[in-house]
Design a protein around this motif. Structure first.
Motif, PDB file in Angstrom:
ATOM      1  N   GLN A 118     -18.508  -4.993 -11.017  1.00  0.00           N
ATOM      2  CA  GLN A 118     -19.200  -3.845 -10.405  1.00  0.00           C
ATOM      3  C   GLN A 118     -20.685  -4.148 -10.206  1.00  0.00           C
ATOM      4  O   GLN A 118     -21.284  -3.762  -9.203  1.00  0.00           O
ATOM      5  N   SER A 155     -21.080  -6.490  -7.286  1.00  0.00           N
ATOM      6  CA  SER A 155     -20.806  -5.755  -6.071  1.00  0.00           C
ATOM      7  C   SER A 155     -21.986  -4.862  -5.681  1.00  0.00           C
ATOM      8  O   SER A 155     -22.376  -4.786  -4.513  1.00  0.00           O
ATOM      9  N   ASN A 202     -24.127  -5.212  -2.310  1.00  0.00           N
ATOM     10  CA  ASN A 202     -24.316  -4.059  -1.426  1.00  0.00           C
ATOM     11  C   ASN A 202     -25.805  -3.749  -1.226  1.00  0.00           C
ATOM     12  O   ASN A 202     -26.214  -3.364  -0.139  1.00  0.00           O
ATOM     13  N   VAL A 261     -18.904   2.745   5.139  1.00  0.00           N
ATOM     14  CA  VAL A 261     -18.050   3.025   3.978  1.00  0.00           C
ATOM     15  C   VAL A 261     -16.985   1.929   3.849  1.00  0.00           C
ATOM     16  O   VAL A 261     -16.749   1.390   2.770  1.00  0.00           O
ATOM     17  N   GLU A 262     -16.389   1.584   4.980  1.00  0.00           N
ATOM     18  CA  GLU A 262     -15.363   0.540   5.007  1.00  0.00           C
ATOM     19  C   GLU A 262     -15.937  -0.801   4.523  1.00  0.00           C
ATOM     20  O   GLU A 262     -15.334  -1.496   3.715  1.00  0.00           O
ATOM     21  N   LYS A 299     -18.532  -1.333   2.614  1.00  0.00           N
ATOM     22  CA  LYS A 299     -18.853  -1.271   1.187  1.00  0.00           C
ATOM     23  C   LYS A 299     -17.585  -1.509   0.372  1.00  0.00           C
ATOM     24  O   LYS A 299     -17.579  -2.240  -0.605  1.00  0.00           O
ATOM     25  N   ARG A 300     -16.494  -0.900   0.825  1.00  0.00           N
ATOM     26  CA  ARG A 300     -15.229  -1.038   0.122  1.00  0.00           C
ATOM     27  C   ARG A 300     -14.740  -2.500   0.162  1.00  0.00           C
ATOM     28  O   ARG A 300     -14.269  -3.035  -0.829  1.00  0.00           O
ATOM     29  N   ASP A 318     -16.788  -4.502  -2.253  1.00  0.00           N
ATOM     30  CA  ASP A 318     -16.343  -4.225  -3.624  1.00  0.00           C
ATOM     31  C   ASP A 318     -15.093  -5.028  -3.968  1.00  0.00           C
ATOM     32  O   ASP A 318     -15.011  -5.651  -5.025  1.00  0.00           O
ATOM     33  N   LEU A 319     -14.120  -5.012  -3.050  1.00  0.00           N
ATOM     34  CA  LEU A 319     -12.873  -5.738  -3.295  1.00  0.00           C
ATOM     35  C   LEU A 319     -13.131  -7.228  -3.449  1.00  0.00           C
ATOM     36  O   LEU A 319     -12.622  -7.876  -4.344  1.00  0.00           O
TER      37      LEU A 319
END
Lengths: 255, 469
Positions: free
Chosen positions: B431, B434, B438, B454-455, B457-458, B461-462
């Motif tokens: 985290q 990530s 970001n 948003v996409e 960022k996701r 994260d993955l």
């Protein structure tokens, strides 16, 4: 009541032993000050409690409510309620203070649960007001371009928001002018209470004029050489650290 | 190929699943002149295009692989085992209800119909070689905006199509633009009439579903005088054991005073070779902006460019590349100044994880006879591990006295103290990484439409959580 017990702790950094058999106990509802000259191992104590990977515990234990935390990752210690205010807080470019705090609080929630954004901001603004922090602060990147005083206030803000069981404040007073010191002290004083145990690590007695400790411990050469009440700090102020250096360690229990 | 429909293997990445869909139109394996004849015949294309394609095929064969750039990874592509055309033979549908069940389910899992309802002016969904769905909202088509698959545009608007097709990126631009010119199929065609400002974005989604497959879409966007349009594309493919090839050509034409914004968020599986040529032509006072996010793939080679052809034209490339372990993102930008008072801006941020490698390649060209041209180039690289790699190759030629350029580059590494600090506040190592990544791209991501940021960022994260134990 919760407690932290540090027992016969030995800590090395790059094969050099910095802490050499330190024992200390403290509980929620108490404020302890650890004082000592430069190089006595004060900051090492804070970092090893938080789990910094460069510090190797070669002997001894740190127990939180009877459970050893030595094998835990720093984040697990944090989520269990241990907070450390950094002497030199790190900058995280591009990450706003608000987002950072949200991420930290979110990490404490069970999987699938979302932090309530409105409640979060209400609480954040309330704590910011307490610490004389302006609203625009939430959008600034964590510690980036902050003055020394702002960084320290930010540490206290994080402390206030995360509501830990134990807080270790590593030289939070260093580099602060008297006004900033008062603000930080006011913040800490509003946080203190029966639910939190505080360990103040400081070089100077000055901070203790504003945050009054229940116990004072003096560190020298990697161990605690003297413990006492708040008057010990004043004694140090007038006599300096040298008079303690030669003495053998004495154990005075915190409880 | 088996016909079971529920053989789904889900990995952590969203695109990594597939339903078996049998194609009835299949050009077979390998590339010969017969492959091209098959494509031309099955698509019922005019003879000029057959000639165009065959010429391109010879150009493709005559050009060596550009291994001196990206390295020997390109040799892993076996052009003889790839399938160049796969389709159902059906025309794209106007409603999702008409789209065959398994294909519809694929796009539903990727969230396309939902986004369409929420915020898009039109959607085109391509499955392997052809569009399966294409629809533009009535309010937009009533303004005279054309948005359709390039296969349909060739038939329905040959006048507009042929006028600009291949004019921005000639067949022989590079080996892969030649390959695309030989076997292209699908892609979008957009025409925006003079003065029309399309309020909501138009979106295309490119889905590779088949193994050993090459997707070669061809997109052409023409924004007529004073018009404005925003186009977004997304791409995914399942994770197969063999290499998949994606080699698109995208041409943009911004006529005087027009504005085109082209946004890509790609999330390719780690075995996809993504070799794409993208370029725009900006006439007087026109503006072209590429926003390009490259995540995933084995190797991406992509350098969106703008030819600044008219006075006061503006070009911009904003790019984010994330090179995961074992991946190579070779990306950058080209700005060709060809008129006075033109300006260009390039901001590139790359992140290398593990043994991932990010390369920035920039070309800025301002000839001597021009006046008042400006370029700003900024490239920042973030290394996650000590063995991650980044390279920057800026080629800036600015001649003449009244022109200026500014170039800044930085390389930073996430340091252990930052991670420790964030971990001390309760974030896991993944985290923390990530969040730092970001933060690094935050100023660029904030320029994206909300849904895409948003996409993105996701996806970060993955990628980051997968990169630490």
């Amino acid at each position: 009541m919760s407690s932290i017990v540090i027992d016969d702790l030995h800590v090395s950094v790059a094969d050099k032993e910095i802490i050499q058999g330190l024992s200390l106990e403290f509980s929620t509802g108490e404020i302890h000050a650890v004082m000592g000259p430069n190089g006595s191992g004060k900051s090492t104590l804070a970092k090893v409690m938080a789990g910094h990977p460069d510090y190797q515990v070669t002997r001894g234990e740190i127990l939180m409510d009877g459970v050893s935390i030595l094998e835990m990752e720093p984040d697990e210690r944090s989520r269990r309620g241990l907070f450390m205010a950094f002497q030199y807080p790190m900058e995280i470019p591009g990450v706003s203070n608000a987002n950072f705090l949200r991420a930290a609080l979110q990490a404490r929630l069970p999987e699938g649960e979302e932090l309530d954004a409105i409640e979060f901001y209400q609480r954040l603004y309330q704590k910011m007001d307490l610490l004389d922090i302006r609203r625009e602060f939430t959008g600034r990147a964590v510690n980036e371009g902050f003055s020394g005083g702002e960084k320290k206030r930010n540490e206290i803000l994080q402390l206030a928001m995360l509501e830990p069981t134990f807080a270790v404040l590593d030289e939070t007073d260093s580099g602060l002018d008297i006004d900033a010191l008062k603000v930080v002290a006011k913040g800490v004083n509003t946080i203190c209470g029966p639910g939190i145990g505080i360990l103040l690590i400081t070089h100077y007695q000055r901070l203790l004029n504003y945050i009054v400790p229940d116990f004072v411990h003096v560190m020298s050469e990697g161990r605690i050489v003297r413990s006492g009440g708040k008057e010990l700090a004043l004694e140090l102020e007038s006599k300096g650290y040298d008079w303690l250096k030669a003495r053998k360690p004495e154990t005075v229990g915190a409880n | 190929m088996s016909t079971t429909t529920d053989s789904i293997a889900i990995d952590r990445d969203i695109g990594n699943f597939f339903y078996n869909v049998a194609a009835t139109r299949d050009a077979g394996v390998g590339l010969t002149e017969q492959t091209i004849d098959y494509i031309v015949d099955v698509k019922k294309e005019p003879e000029w295009l057959r000639e165009f394609r065959k010429n391109a095929y010879h150009v493709f064969n005559s050009k060596p692989l550009p291994t001196h750039w990206a390295g020997d990874e390109l040799k892993e592509i076996d052009f003889n085992v790839i399938r160049y055309y796969l389709a159902s033979g059906e025309a794209p549908k106007r409603t999702w209800e008409e789209v065959p069940e398994d294909i519809k389910r694929t796009f539903e899992r990727l969230g396309i119909p939902e986004s369409e309802r929420k915020f898009l002016a039109g959607v085109e969904a391509q499955f392997d070689s052809e569009a399966v769905y294409s629809n533009v909202k009535k309010a937009v088509s009533d303004q005279g905006v054309i948005f359709m698959g390039s296969t349909d545009a060739l038939k329905e608007r040959p006048d507009l199509f042929r006028k600009w097709f291949g004019r921005v990126i000639p067949t022989g631009d590079n080996k892969f633009s030649a390959l695309n010119s030989a076997v292209f199929s699908g892609g979008s065609f957009i025409y925006v009439p003079p003065g029309v400002k399309v309020k909501h974005p138009l979106q295309a989604y490119f889905r590779i579903n088949a193994e050993n497959f090459g997707q070669f879409e061809r997109t052409l966007i023409i924004a007529d005088e004073g018009s404005e349009v925003m186009y977004m594309e997304g791409c995914t493919a399942p994770k197969f054991t063999t290499a998949t090839l994606h080699s698109a050509v995208v041409e943009l034409v911004a006529l005087p005073g027009a504005k085109i914004q082209y946004i890509t968020v790609q999330n390719w599986a780690p075995n996809v070779f993504n070799l794409v040529t993208k370029r725009g032509l900006a006439m007087e006072e026109a503006e072209i902006k590429w926003i390009d996010c490259n995540i995933g793939s084995r190797l991406t080679m992509k350098y969106p460019g703008v030819v600044l052809k008219g006075r006061k034209a503006r070009g911009e490339v904003i790019s984010i590349a994330l090179a995961g372990d074992g991946q190579h993102q070779d990306t950058g930008a080209k700005m060709i100044h060809a008129a006075d008072e033109t300006s260009s801006n390039i901001v590139s941020k790359s992140i290398s994880i593990g043994k991932g490698r990010a390369t920035y390649r920039g070309l800025v060209h301002v000839p001597k006879h021009l006046k008042g041209c400006k370029n700003n180039t900024e490239c920042d690289a973030l290394l996650i591990n000590a063995n991650s790699r980044t390279d920057t190759y800026p080629a800036i030629t600015v001649r003449g006295t009244g022109n200026s350029t500014q170039h800044e580059a930085s390389v930073s590494q996430i340091n252990a103290e930052q991670i420790f600090y964030m971990q001390q506040r309760g974030l896991s190592e993944g985290q923390a990484m990530s969040l730092a990544v970001n933060g690094f791209v935050n100023d660029l991501v904030s320029q994206f439409p909300m849904e895409y940021s948003v996409e993105l960022k996701r996806l970060i994260d993955l990628e980051m959580e997968g990169s630490v134990g």
